[in-house]
Motif scaffolding. Sequence first.
Motif, PDB file in Angstrom:
ATOM      1  N   HIS A 136       0.831  -1.211   0.000  1.00 28.23           N
ATOM      2  CA  HIS A 136       0.000   0.000   0.000  1.00 28.23           C
ATOM      3  C   HIS A 136       0.867   1.263   0.000  1.00 28.23           C
ATOM      4  N   GLU A 137       2.070   1.204   0.603  1.00 30.07           N
ATOM      5  CA  GLU A 137       2.983   2.344   0.557  1.00 30.07           C
ATOM      6  C   GLU A 137       3.577   2.507  -0.844  1.00 30.07           C
ATOM      7  N   LEU A 138       3.941   1.403  -1.479  1.00 27.40           N
ATOM      8  CA  LEU A 138       4.481   1.465  -2.842  1.00 27.40           C
ATOM      9  C   LEU A 138       3.459   2.083  -3.791  1.00 27.40           C
ATOM     10  N   LYS A 139       2.201   1.696  -3.643  1.00 27.98           N
ATOM     11  CA  LYS A 139       1.131   2.250  -4.488  1.00 27.98           C
ATOM     12  C   LYS A 139       0.991   3.756  -4.273  1.00 27.98           C
ATOM     13  N   GLU A 140       1.093   4.190  -3.027  1.00 25.22           N
ATOM     14  CA  GLU A 140       1.001   5.622  -2.724  1.00 25.22           C
ATOM     15  C   GLU A 140       2.120   6.392  -3.419  1.00 25.22           C
ATOM     16  N   TYR A 141       3.326   5.849  -3.427  1.00 27.08           N
ATOM     17  CA  TYR A 141       4.442   6.502  -4.116  1.00 27.08           C
ATOM     18  C   TYR A 141       4.152   6.620  -5.606  1.00 27.08           C
ATOM     19  N   PHE A 142       3.579   5.573  -6.206  1.00 26.82           N
ATOM     20  CA  PHE A 142       3.251   5.647  -7.630  1.00 26.82           C
ATOM     21  C   PHE A 142       2.139   6.644  -7.902  1.00 26.82           C
TER      22      PHE A 142
END
Length: 84
Positions: A13-19
């Motif tokens: 979910h953090e990786l998605k937020e960065y994208f």
Amino acid sequence: MKRVLEFRGIPQHELKEYFHQLAISAKSEKLFLGNGWSASLSEEGTLSFGSLTIPVTYITFSGDDKSVNEVIKEFRRKTMRAGG
């Protein structure tokens, strides 16, 4: 150009937020599009070290060389963690 990178210890979910911060649009929950690049996320897996379990995600970056190299550079800045 196509590059696959492995990210450990960062919940998906953090990786998605960065994208969401870097991409122009999200084609789906796991596919992000930018200017000259795209990135797709694998299913989140786990890796165990004794009693420690950490999340693992593979990200496939595709697009023209310059754009892919630039988005990877920016993405790595966002995912940089201090050791300890």
